[in-house]
Design an enzyme around this catalytic site. Structure first.
Site, PDB file in Angstrom:
ATOM      1  N   SER A  41       0.181  -2.548   6.529  1.00  0.00           N
ATOM      2  CA  SER A  41       1.822  -2.362   6.859  1.00  0.00           C
ATOM      3  C   SER A  41       1.927  -2.682   8.481  1.00  0.00           C
ATOM      4  CB  SER A  41       1.824  -0.853   6.478  1.00  0.00           C
ATOM      5  OG  SER A  41       3.330  -0.632   6.985  1.00  0.00           O
ATOM      6  N   TYR A  48       0.889   8.689   6.726  1.00  0.00           N
ATOM      7  CA  TYR A  48       1.057   7.004   6.032  1.00  0.00           C
ATOM      8  C   TYR A  48       0.565   6.119   6.889  1.00  0.00           C
ATOM      9  CZ  TYR A  48       2.850   2.939   4.176  1.00  0.00           C
ATOM     10  OH  TYR A  48       3.075   1.562   3.414  1.00  0.00           O
TER      11      TYR A  48
HETATM   12  O1  NJP Z   1       5.682  -0.096  -3.807  1.00  0.00           O
HETATM   13  P1  NJP Z   1       5.864   0.194  -5.516  1.00  0.00           P
HETATM   14  P2  NJP Z   1       5.430  -1.645  -2.952  1.00  0.00           P
HETATM   15  N1  NJP Z   1      -3.591   4.008  -9.227  1.00  0.00           N
HETATM   16  O2  NJP Z   1       6.000   1.725  -5.283  1.00  0.00           O
HETATM   17  C1  NJP Z   1       0.460   1.629  -7.733  1.00  0.00           C
HETATM   18  C2  NJP Z   1       2.738  -1.156   0.762  1.00  0.00           C
HETATM   19  N2  NJP Z   1       3.939  -1.301   1.718  1.00  0.00           N
HETATM   20  O3  NJP Z   1       5.507  -2.776  -3.821  1.00  0.00           O
HETATM   21  O4  NJP Z   1       0.277   3.251 -10.908  1.00  0.00           O
HETATM   22  C3  NJP Z   1      -3.231   2.568  -9.358  1.00  0.00           C
HETATM   23  O5  NJP Z   1       6.917  -0.497  -5.950  1.00  0.00           O
HETATM   24  C4  NJP Z   1       2.071   1.669  -8.545  1.00  0.00           C
HETATM   25  O6  NJP Z   1       1.661   1.599  -9.830  1.00  0.00           O
HETATM   26  P3  NJP Z   1       1.775   2.902 -11.037  1.00  0.00           P
HETATM   27  C5  NJP Z   1       2.313  -0.271   0.178  1.00  0.00           C
HETATM   28  O7  NJP Z   1       1.941   1.070   1.272  1.00  0.00           O
HETATM   29  C6  NJP Z   1       5.396  -1.350   1.347  1.00  0.00           C
HETATM   30  O8  NJP Z   1       6.281  -1.542  -1.777  1.00  0.00           O
HETATM   31  O9  NJP Z   1       1.939   2.130 -12.397  1.00  0.00           O
HETATM   32  N3  NJP Z   1      -2.075   2.262  -9.037  1.00  0.00           N
HETATM   33  C7  NJP Z   1       2.855   0.540  -8.319  1.00  0.00           C
HETATM   34  O10 NJP Z   1       2.416  -0.412  -8.875  1.00  0.00           O
HETATM   35  C8  NJP Z   1       1.765  -0.401  -0.849  1.00  0.00           C
HETATM   36  O11 NJP Z   1       0.285  -0.373  -0.422  1.00  0.00           O
HETATM   37  C9  NJP Z   1       6.262  -1.441   2.131  1.00  0.00           C
HETATM   38  O12 NJP Z   1       2.409   3.847 -10.396  1.00  0.00           O
HETATM   39  C10 NJP Z   1      -1.026   3.093  -8.267  1.00  0.00           C
HETATM   40  C11 NJP Z   1       2.000   0.176  -6.980  1.00  0.00           C
HETATM   41  O13 NJP Z   1       1.213   1.292  -6.622  1.00  0.00           O
HETATM   42  C12 NJP Z   1       2.066  -1.694  -1.371  1.00  0.00           C
HETATM   43  O14 NJP Z   1       2.844  -2.254  -0.102  1.00  0.00           O
HETATM   44  C13 NJP Z   1       6.053  -1.558   3.569  1.00  0.00           C
HETATM   45  C14 NJP Z   1      -1.734   4.275  -7.784  1.00  0.00           C
HETATM   46  C15 NJP Z   1       3.354   0.618  -5.776  1.00  0.00           C
HETATM   47  O15 NJP Z   1       4.408  -0.319  -5.835  1.00  0.00           O
HETATM   48  C16 NJP Z   1       2.715  -2.088  -2.405  1.00  0.00           C
HETATM   49  O16 NJP Z   1       3.979  -1.083  -2.498  1.00  0.00           O
HETATM   50  C17 NJP Z   1       4.895  -1.621   3.837  1.00  0.00           C
HETATM   51  C18 NJP Z   1      -2.794   4.778  -8.416  1.00  0.00           C
HETATM   52  N4  NJP Z   1      -3.306   6.183  -8.262  1.00  0.00           N
HETATM   53  C19 NJP Z   1       3.803  -1.628   3.066  1.00  0.00           C
HETATM   54  N5  NJP Z   1      -0.536   4.929  -7.153  1.00  0.00           N
HETATM   55  C20 NJP Z   1       7.813  -1.369   1.638  1.00  0.00           C
HETATM   56  N6  NJP Z   1       7.973  -1.458   0.290  1.00  0.00           N
HETATM   57  O17 NJP Z   1       8.761  -1.210   2.489  1.00  0.00           O
HETATM   58  C21 NJP Z   1       0.271   3.853  -7.061  1.00  0.00           C
HETATM   59  O18 NJP Z   1       4.728  -1.822   5.349  1.00  0.00           O
HETATM   60  N7  NJP Z   1      -0.040   3.013  -7.504  1.00  0.00           N
END
Ligand code: NJP
Length: 236
Positions: free
Chosen positions: A134, A147
């Protein structure tokens, strides 16, 4: 033979967009996350080049099984995309210890479990690790301190991987700015959520496909080229 990619957090946002774009470009994709129904529907959309592994990255045994499922399904594991992550944003004084630990567990410990179990296969494949970090790994922002700490850790781990596996595994950080996903849904602190939308989401915002395309670019470079770090920001 098609390369096979394990994508964590593939049920929404950047992970789902990446799965679609990589599959369209000839990769096999193992979709890993906790929400099985979302993974099923994405698998149905993509077709035979996708498979699913219901996986909680905070559980090392679950990660081990997802890695093994990738090898069993596609015959190799060539690329690990550590994308699962979340932010519970808000001032330190008004966020919960449990939320801090949760971010550390998913964003750092989960990523480490994936690296641990995938590395033997990636060495065999001379493969890639892509860590979704990020802009919060490059700076520290108020109301996002823990974070930011998790993403600083991700960048440090990537740097170390590059040093220790130089010439054996290509490691890349992709650091997005604000992307329109479910990311903000985890933030209960309303003032922070509103401020984030006002500030980061007001003008130009990235689409998950913008990050997916950066990942495709990294993965389609010739063998002698490694892109080690990418920062993708909204042009505003
Ligand atoms: O967010 P979101 P993003 N075990 O919430 C999964 C970074 N980032 O696509 O388990 C396994 O749509 C969750 O799946 P589920 C951010 O830090 C973002 O934006 O089914 N999986 C979902 O598929 C992250 O590293 C922004 O709930 C787990 C996914 O994570 C990455 O981008 C800016 C889990 C999250 O998808 C993807 O995030 C930035 C677990 N315990 C960095 N917990 C931004 N969006 O602005 C969660 O700088 N997940």
């Amino acid at each position: 033979m098609s390369k096979s990619v394990l994508i964590t957090g593939a049920s929404s946002g950047i992970g789902a967009a990446t799965a679609r774009i990589l599959a369209q470009n000839g990769f096999n994709v193992m979709l890993a996350a906790r929400r099985a129904e979302k993974l099923e529907s994405l698998k149905n959309e993509i077709g035979d080049s996708a498979a699913i592994a219901v996986c909680d990255v905070t559980d090392p045994e679950s990660v081990k099984q997802a890695v093994q499922a990738t090898v069993d399904q596609f015959g190799s594991l060539d690329v690990l995309i550590n994308n699962a992550g979340l932010g519970h944003l808000g001032p330190m004084a008004e966020t919960q210890l449990q939320e801090w630990h949760h971010m550390m567990n998913v964003n750092v410990n989960g990523l480490l479990s994936c690296i641990h179990y995938a590395t033997p296969h990636l060495l065999e494949a001379k493969g890639n690790i892509i860590n979704i970090a990020s802009v919060a790994g490059h700076d520290v922002f108020p109301n996002a301190v823990v974070y930011c700490a998790t993403k600083h850790a991700v960048l440090a781990i990537s740097k170390g991987l590059r040093l220790e596996y130089r010439g054996k595994i290509k490691t890349t950080d992709i650091s997005p700015g604000a992307v329109g996903t479910e990311f903000l849904d985890h933030t209960k602190h309303e003032a922070t959520s509103e401020a984030y939308k006002e500030g980061a989401f007001k003008g130009v915002i990235l689409n998950p496909n913008d990050i997916a395309e950066a990942i495709l670019d990294v993965l389609t470079k010739p063998d002698h080229v490694v892109i080690s770090e990418v920062i993708v920001r909204p042009n505003q």
